[in-house]
Write an enzyme that holds these catalytic residues in place. Structure first.
Site, PDB file in Angstrom:
ATOM      1  N   LYS A   1      23.194   9.291  16.043  1.00  0.00           N
ATOM      2  CA  LYS A   1      22.149   8.705  16.879  1.00  0.00           C
ATOM      3  C   LYS A   1      20.803   9.215  16.396  1.00  0.00           C
ATOM      4  O   LYS A   1      20.587  10.425  16.258  1.00  0.00           O
ATOM      5  CB  LYS A   1      22.363   9.163  18.317  1.00  0.00           C
ATOM      6  CG  LYS A   1      22.361   8.053  19.320  1.00  0.00           C
ATOM      7  CD  LYS A   1      22.696   8.659  20.659  1.00  0.00           C
ATOM      8  CE  LYS A   1      22.566   7.657  21.758  1.00  0.00           C
ATOM      9  NZ  LYS A   1      22.792   8.292  23.048  1.00  0.00           N
TER      10      LYS A   1
HETATM   11  C1  E4P Z   1      22.293   6.093  25.571  1.00  0.00           C
HETATM   12  O1  E4P Z   1      23.017   6.211  24.607  1.00  0.00           O
HETATM   13  C2  E4P Z   1      21.840   7.180  26.440  1.00  0.00           C
HETATM   14  O2  E4P Z   1      22.725   8.267  26.295  1.00  0.00           O
HETATM   15  C3  E4P Z   1      21.843   6.857  27.909  1.00  0.00           C
HETATM   16  O3  E4P Z   1      22.363   5.586  28.186  1.00  0.00           O
HETATM   17  C4  E4P Z   1      20.575   7.187  28.602  1.00  0.00           C
HETATM   18  O4  E4P Z   1      20.694   6.861  29.955  1.00  0.00           O
HETATM   19  P1  E4P Z   1      19.797   7.495  31.109  1.00  0.00           P
HETATM   20  O5  E4P Z   1      18.544   6.699  31.203  1.00  0.00           O
HETATM   21  O6  E4P Z   1      20.633   7.338  32.348  1.00  0.00           O
HETATM   22  O7  E4P Z   1      19.548   8.933  30.744  1.00  0.00           O
END
Ligand code: E4P
Length: 218
Positions: A84
């Site tokens: 990522k």
């Molecule tokens: C995506 O890969 C992120 O880990 C995640 O969906 C972020 O979500 P949040 O806005 O609930 O932190």
């Protein structure tokens, strides 16, 4: 639509995997930090042993060289690691380099269709628009997701879209209707997808009627 679990928690991953509906996992530094004193790479390896599909592990370097080097290390943990990378200039440059080397990437912190175009141009495997965080600031996360899916379709981009920052079951229904390739879902929301009051009521009734039927037979 593939379902990924948005967590770094092993118990949650094991339970969701046992249901037979889990296609992958996404983690991020916040989710890992919630796990206490776990070693990040060890945790990624553990997750990859439970889940066959893509497992996203995020880099924390902010410069190109650091991101590439971290990505190469992470990608060696297991075959199903997806690295990522944040949606920055250095991040996109790193994705461009890594995609040419066959490293799978997931461009994260995407909040606009234009950012998603850049991720696709760089050869990202996945792009993650954050639906809930857009809704939080009064934007329409689903509109952004719909634009990205449409633009990718028009130009035949191979990058797959992960609807991220999912907050409730209604988000899941909506992103599914838009045709997103993947939804990454927090455990508590995934559990809610099973629920319907009429299912519970119906099950109680079926079992009660069965019990009465058995009594009549004896
Ligand atoms: C995506 O890969 C992120 O880990 C995640 O969906 C972020 O979500 P949040 O806005 O609930 O932190």
């Amino acid at each position: 639509m593939r379902i990924f679990l948005d967590t770094a928690n092993i118990d949650e991953i094991k339970e969701a995997a046992s249901w037979g509906i889990l296609d992958g996992v996404t983690t991020n530094p916040t989710l890992v930090s919630r796990e206490g004193k776990v070693d990040f790479k060890t945790r990624v390896k553990e997750i990859c042993e439970i889940v066959e599909g893509p497992v996203s592990a995020e880099v924390v370097s902010t410069d190109y060289d650091g991101m590439v080097s971290e990505a190469l290390t992470l990608s060696k943990i297991a075959e199903n690691v997806t690295v990522k990378i944040p949606m920055t200039k250095d991040g996109i440059k790193a994705v461009s380099t890594l995609s040419k080397q066959g490293v799978k990437t997931n461009v994260t912190l995407v909040f606009s269709a234009n950012q998603a175009i850049l991720a696709a141009k760089a050869g990202a495997t996945f792009v993650s628009p954050f639906i809930g965080r857009l809704d939080d600031i009064g934007n329409d996360g689903l509109n952004v997701l719909a634009d990205i899916l449409e633009i990718y379709k028009i130009y035949g981009f191979k990058t797959e879209v992960i609807a991220a920052s999912i907050r409730h079951p209604e988000h899941v229904r909506q992103v599914a209707l838009l045709g997103t390739h993947v939804a990454t879902i927090p455990f508590k929301v995934l559990k809610l997808l099973f629920e319907h009051p009429l299912t519970d009521k119906g099950q109680i009734r079926f079992l009660k009627d069965w019990e009465e039927y058995q009594k009549r037979l004896s």
